[in-house]
Design an enzyme around this catalytic site. Structure first.
Site, mmCIF file in Angstrom:
data_model
loop_
_atom_site.group_PDB
_atom_site.id
_atom_site.type_symbol
_atom_site.label_atom_id
_atom_site.label_comp_id
_atom_site.label_asym_id
_atom_site.label_seq_id
_atom_site.Cartn_x
_atom_site.Cartn_y
_atom_site.Cartn_z
ATOM 1 N N LYS A 299 0.840 -1.201 0.000
ATOM 2 C CA LYS A 299 0.000 0.000 0.000
ATOM 3 C C LYS A 299 0.879 1.257 0.000
ATOM 4 C CE LYS A 299 -4.042 -1.769 2.557
ATOM 5 N NZ LYS A 299 -5.041 -1.543 1.509
ATOM 6 N N ARG B 275 -10.508 -11.451 1.728
ATOM 7 C CA ARG B 275 -11.319 -12.553 1.179
ATOM 8 C C ARG B 275 -10.584 -13.878 1.281
ATOM 9 N NH1 ARG B 275 -11.602 -9.314 -4.400
ATOM 10 N NH2 ARG B 275 -11.327 -7.618 -2.910
HETATM 11 N N1 BES Z 1 -8.290 -3.699 4.257
HETATM 12 C C1 BES Z 1 -8.415 -3.285 2.911
HETATM 13 C C2 BES Z 1 -9.704 -2.527 2.641
HETATM 14 C C3 BES Z 1 -9.827 -1.176 3.264
HETATM 15 C C4 BES Z 1 -9.417 -0.043 2.585
HETATM 16 C C5 BES Z 1 -10.401 -1.026 4.496
HETATM 17 C C6 BES Z 1 -9.559 1.198 3.151
HETATM 18 C C7 BES Z 1 -10.539 0.204 5.057
HETATM 19 C C8 BES Z 1 -10.123 1.331 4.385
HETATM 20 C C9 BES Z 1 -8.398 -4.494 1.991
HETATM 21 O O1 BES Z 1 -7.632 -5.553 2.414
HETATM 22 C C10 BES Z 1 -7.842 -4.043 0.700
HETATM 23 O O2 BES Z 1 -6.708 -3.665 0.671
HETATM 24 N N2 BES Z 1 -8.645 -4.082 -0.341
HETATM 25 C C11 BES Z 1 -8.236 -3.650 -1.624
HETATM 26 C C12 BES Z 1 -8.775 -4.629 -2.633
HETATM 27 C C13 BES Z 1 -8.222 -4.449 -4.010
HETATM 28 C C14 BES Z 1 -6.749 -4.787 -4.040
HETATM 29 C C15 BES Z 1 -8.984 -5.337 -4.965
HETATM 30 C C16 BES Z 1 -8.807 -2.248 -1.869
HETATM 31 O O3 BES Z 1 -9.919 -1.977 -1.421
HETATM 32 O O4 BES Z 1 -8.090 -1.438 -2.433
HETATM 33 MN MN MN Z 2 -5.610 -5.360 1.850
#
Ligand code: BES
Ligand code: MN
Ligand code: ZN
Length: 497
Positions: free
Chosen positions: A279, A353
């Site tokens: 990230k 997931r």
């Molecule tokens: N934990 C994150 C989702 C999230 C993002 C929660 C912002 C709270 C605030 C999750 O694991 C994630 O990173 N999801 C990705 C999925 C994508 C790579 C398909 C996302 O939402 O960017």
């Molecule tokens: Mn994630």
């Protein structure tokens, strides 16, 4: 905080402070009018001078009001009477409690709980007042070396009801409200605790403490146990981390022996760096709350155990960190989930997931009445619904309806999102049964569609709480949602709503 319920006249209360409401355009609520009458229009005189106009959020503290036995009277502005609904009621209680905590008195007697809230009875008003009061006074300062001292903190709150016949329901609502608040407080503590404290082992220890206190059955599966079970997608997320992953199963069995259990599954990523699909740095600290699903199901278990709901409820929490590292899963890696389906991990940041799908397969063995999973699953859900509603997905419309209603009742709302097969195509992989991402469009739906491939054997709902479990900005911190929604749902299942 000590609470009690009372029915009686406001001018006769021997209290440090009596709290009454004033609507906009200077209209007094009934208890305010009573005080006004015994005090020879003391309140209406002040109001006429323009010191209190009844705007919502405004307050005026008065001392030595003639004809009353209390040291103080606190006027709380309620806004326009015709617009006074659930949200305005909760805001008024929050304002009252915040102000009481800042005044010199140790106790308050609150008459706002007698106000008319459309379609809501005394039980609802007391339950919400209790919840809002405890939510307002919540502080997370366990990691500050110097605590902020409140000079004369509020120690006792009395909530008033208009009729003696409402006392019984109100007493029960007070107990329920305190139980839900205790669950929320646990969820908030866990969400606020940073990942160097709140590790998978810490979540397991929290479950152990609950199991001991409320006599629940606990199983904690270690890495080797999960290997035996074939939980490879869960373990694929843990590979980059030095913290041992856990799979926590906590059973509250207080229903009839052959009542099928309701299963709650909570995502427990104690820190989400994204893994190799790292990230960006900005606000990454907030990913300590990526175990908000786990926190809320643990909090809900605490609440229902305190309420002793006559149900069988099983909680399952897959928990690990998501870290980059020499051993970490790499984009393109393919793993076989516990269900036997293979997954091509195209983005290691779509890890929620991956831990959930194995947990969802594991809980099949309980032959559940239904399964509800709770997860900070997608940023896309925050874009779709903001911080107001949790995203709700389900393979069963009546279960969805039940959860929506519970959220409405709890002032912890969810919004029903589609789970149509049309979206499944986006998960196609050239090399495995499915990919773990579905591209940018409808990101929260394709995430739910991924989970749907593991939940065909039972009624299932999924709550995406990425936008609701956490507040960013100045008041950054965990919200304790959706403990109220889940607890109300279970109260409904227990015939208590
Ligand atoms: N934990 C994150 C989702 C999230 C993002 C929660 C912002 C709270 C605030 C999750 O694991 C994630 O990173 N999801 C990705 C999925 C994508 C790579 C398909 C996302 O939402 O960017
Ligand atoms: Mn994630
Ligand atoms: Zn995540």
């Amino acid at each position: 905080m000590e609470f009690s319920i009372k029915s009686g006249s406001p001018e006769k209360q021997r209290s440090a402070c009596v709290v009454v409401g004033v609507y906009e355009s200077r209209k007094l609520s009934v208890p305010a009018e009573i005080i006004d009458n015994v005090s020879h229009q003391f309140l209406s005189d002040i109001i006429r001078r323009g010191d209190m106009e009844g705007k919502s959020g405004s307050t005026l503290l008065l001392h030595n009001v003639p004809g009353t036995l209390a040291d103080r009277v606190l006027l709380v502005g309620l806004g326009k009477e015709k617009d006074f609904r659930e949200k305005e009621y909760r805001n008024a209680i929050a304002t009252a409690v915040r102000t009481l905590n800042e005044t010199g008195g140790f106790d308050g007697t609150v008459y706002l709980t007698e106000l008319n809230v459309k379609k809501r009875d005394a039980g609802w008003r007391i339950r919400h007042a209790t919840l809002v009061a405890l939510d307002t006074l919540y502080r997370f300062d366990q990691l500050k070396s110097k605590k902020e001292e409140v000079r004369r903190p509020l120690r006792k709150l009395t909530f008033c009801v208009g009729r003696r016949s409402e006392l019984k329901d109100a007493e029960q609502a007070l107990i329920d409200g305190q139980a839900i608040a205790a669950g929320m407080s646990l969820a908030k503590d866990l969400g606020n605790l940073p990942s160097n404290f709140c590790t998978p082992s810490y979540l397991a220890a929290t479950a152990k403490a609950l199991a001991d206190e409320y006599k629940m059955k606990l199983d904690v599966f270690e890495r080797a146990d999960m290997e035996k079970l074939g939980m490879n997608t869960l373990l694929s997320v843990a590979k980059g981390s030095h913290e041992p992953p856990k799979f926590i199963v906590l059973q509250y069995l207080n229903g009839k022996k052959d009542d099928k259990p309701i299963v709650l599954v909570g995502k427990g990523i104690t820190f989400d760096t994204g893994g190799i699909s790292l990230k960006p740095a900005g606000e990454m600290d907030e990913m300590k709350y990526d175990m908000g699903g786990a926190a809320s199901v643990l909090g809900t278990m605490k609440a229902i155990a305190q309420m002793q709901l006559p149900l069988n409820v099983i909680m399952a929490v897959p928990t690990t960190e998501n870290m980059p590292g020499g051993g970490a899963t790499k984009p393109g890696d393919i793993v076989t989930s516990m269900s036997g389906q293979t997954v091509e991990i195209l983005n290691t940041d779509a890890e929620g997931r991956l831990v959930l799908c194995d947990a969802l397969t594991y809980v099949e063995r309980f032959e559940p009445a239904c399964v509800v999973d709770v997860a900070t699953l997608t940023g896309a859900c925050v874009i779709a619904l903001g911080h107001v509603a949790s995203g709700l997905f389900s393979n069963n419309d009546s279960l969805a309806r039940e959860l929506l209603d519970a959220g409405q009742d709890a002032s912890d709302r969810a919004w029903h999102m589609p789970l149509w097969d049309d979206y499944q195509d986006q998960l196609k992989s050239n090399f495995a049964d499915m990919a773990n991402i579905g591209g940018r469009p409808a990101g929260s739906i394709t995430a739910a569609c991924f989970l749907a491939r593991y939940t065909g054997k039972y009624d299932w709902a999924h709550l995406d709480i990425a936008g609701t479990a956490w507040k960013s900005g100045k008041d950054k911190g965990s919200t304790g949602r959706p403990v109220p929604l889940l607890t109300h749902f279970l109260m409904g299942r227990a015939g208590r709503a």
